[in-house]
Every structure is written in C-alpha cells, then in structure tokens.
Design an enzyme around this catalytic site. Structure first.
Site, mmCIF file in Angstrom:
data_model
loop_
_atom_site.group_PDB
_atom_site.id
_atom_site.type_symbol
_atom_site.label_atom_id
_atom_site.label_comp_id
_atom_site.label_asym_id
_atom_site.label_seq_id
_atom_site.Cartn_x
_atom_site.Cartn_y
_atom_site.Cartn_z
ATOM 1 N N PRO A 127 0.886 -1.154 -0.109
ATOM 2 C CG PRO A 127 -0.812 -1.665 1.518
ATOM 3 C CD PRO A 127 0.324 -2.069 0.933
ATOM 4 C CD GLU A 128 2.274 3.306 -3.962
ATOM 5 O OE1 GLU A 128 2.990 4.258 -3.939
ATOM 6 O OE2 GLU A 128 2.375 2.355 -4.789
ATOM 7 C CE LYS B 172 5.076 2.882 1.074
ATOM 8 N NZ LYS B 172 5.505 2.124 0.106
ATOM 9 C CG ASN C 116 7.040 -0.513 -7.791
ATOM 10 O OD1 ASN C 116 7.938 0.190 -7.803
ATOM 11 N ND2 ASN C 116 6.620 -1.620 -8.497
ATOM 12 N NE ARG D 190 9.275 -3.435 -3.520
ATOM 13 C CZ ARG D 190 8.903 -2.522 -2.604
ATOM 14 N NH1 ARG D 190 8.348 -1.398 -3.324
ATOM 15 N NH2 ARG D 190 9.148 -2.554 -1.480
#
Length: 279
Positions: free
Chosen positions: A2-3, A51, A167, A254
C-alpha cells in the site's frame, strides 16, 4: 505494498469510526500482545506517518502497525461476517457498536504515545503531513540529493528520503518527469520531484481510486504502471517492465514499468549493451 495515501485513507476511516468512543472489547491475536486488554480506554485518534499507522488511546498509549504487502483495517459491526478468514485477524477493537479488525497487519507494538518517534523518527518527511511546510520540503530535497548518483526510482522508494511513495507512484513520477527510473538523481530538479510526489499523493488521499492521469475510469488511471497489455497511456507504445533494486540501502527489487518512447535515460538493457561495448 500500500502507498502512503492508502494508509492515510485507512487511518481516516478508522478514526471516524472509533475516535471519542470507549473500547468495550479488544482482542489481540499476536504473541507479544495476547494478554493485553484495553477495554475501558478511550480512542483519542489515529495518526499516520508514511506507511505506518498509530491508534492512540487514553491516557497515553499507542498501537503501532504497518500494512506491508497485504495488511488492511476493516470496519464492520460486532457479529457481522468478516470479508477475510478469521485466522488472518491480528487485532479486534470494539466500541459503541462498531468493530474494527486488523487483518494481516504487521509490526504490532503497544508503546507510550510520546515514544512514537522511536518507530518513525528515522523516516523522511511524510508527504501527507497536514503540517507540511517549506522546511519539510527542504529536508526531503536534502535527503534526495545526498547521493547524486543514486537511481531515482530507488531514492523514491527509500522512506528515509520522504515517506509515502510506493512502487506505483515511483513509476508514475518518473514517467511524468520524462525520465527512466534508472536516471541518476543528479539529473533532476530535486524540488520538482518532491513537489510532484506530494501533489500525486494529495490528489488521491481521500479516495480509493488511485489516478495519476486525472481519469478515474478503470484502465485509464495510470500512465505506465501495470499497463503491460494496454501500452503507454500517452503514446500507446509498448512498455518495458524490468526489476529495479536491490541497492546498498536494501530497497527490495520491484517490477518497474516505463515507456522507452516517452522517457529518456538509462535502462537495464542499455547499460548491459554499453558494458559489452566497453569489453
């Protein structure tokens, strides 16, 4: 993962559901907290930092959690059927007919509220900090330019530079800047990078749909991220996806989407070719 905007929205939702209420039941399904009972405590609010998420209880206690790749906080009513398997539940909080359940949440820890900085003090400025100022921007710029030769994509994912970029935003920020994620930080206007990152997170902080194009329709929300089949949202060209990382700061590799037409700069293939030519 999650961003920062996803965590921010989750925090606001659970704060609206619980803030000001007295806990009537708590169930901690975590070895270190198994005997903890906070029933009778008042929920003072919820704070997010990048986060990380903190539930704050009276008189001076915070519950820290991190969603990592698969965590979530769900709001329901006591006795309702959960959307996730019960064995994924790590925390259950009930107050005033509302139940908040943390599924697959990580790094759970209870600590004095005054000590929250022990867990997040190493992070860069939170891009969604309501008190954001020129000083926050200056700190982020300084951290971003500390290693001029570092790949921009890796620097963006480093939460010690600025907290909140994941990402998705890494790929989209690089696209909007017109450079590949492997471009050295020294080739960019660092202040422009920080402002763009904050602008994108702010634009999406209060909604579930994450859009960097301004279009909320499914399949039209991103320029390059996860658009392998559709192609570049701007030129329609074929995208490339390559792993980026790991670097000396232990940023995990990633999958990274970019458009060879719209973005200038180095890429893994070009670097490999240049190395062959040198040999």
């Amino acid at each position: 993962m999650p961003e920062g905007d996803t965590v921010f929205l989750a925090g606001k939702k659970v704060e609206k559901a619980l803030a000001g209420r007295v806990l009537t039941r708590t169930d901690f399904r975590h070895p270190a907290l198994a005997t903890t009972d906070l029933a009778g405590s008042t929920v003072l609010g919820v704070r997010t930092v990048g986060k990380h998420l903190f539930f704050r209880f009276s008189p001076d206690l915070s519950l820290h959690s991190h969603l990592k790749m698969d965590g979530s906080w769900e709001i329901t009513r006591p006795g309702s059927r959960w959307r996730h398997p019960a064995h994924h539940a790590r925390v259950v909080l009930e107050a005033g007919g509302v139940q908040v359940v943390g599924f697959r949440v990580h790094d759970l820890e209870l600590l004095p509220t005054a000590e929250e900085s022990r867990l997040v003090g190493h992070l860069g400025p939170d891009l969604l900090d309501p008190q954001w100022s020129d000083e926050h921007e200056a700190r982020a710029v300084a951290a971003l330019t500390r290693e001029p030769g570092r790949e921009l994509g890796l620097a963006l994912l480093d939460q010690r530079v600025m907290a909140g970029v994941g990402n998705l935003y890494k790929c989209e920020i690089c696209f909007l800047l017109g450079v590949t994620p492997w471009t050295p930080v020294s080739e960019l206007d660092a202040a422009k990078v920080v402002r763009l990152a904050r602008k994108l997170l702010l634009a999406n902080a209060w909604r579930h749909e994450q859009s960097t194009t301004g279009d909320l329709a499914r399949g039209r929300r991103n320029w390059v991220y996860e658009r392998t089949r559709q192609g570049c949202f701007r030129c329609g060209g074929r995208l490339r996806v390559e792993d980026q990382g790991r670097d000396p700061h232990d940023v995990q590799a990633r999958p990274t989407w970019f458009c060879p037409r719209c973005q200038r700069g180095p890429s893994p293939q070009l670097r490999s070719s240049s190395l062959k030519n040198v040999r």
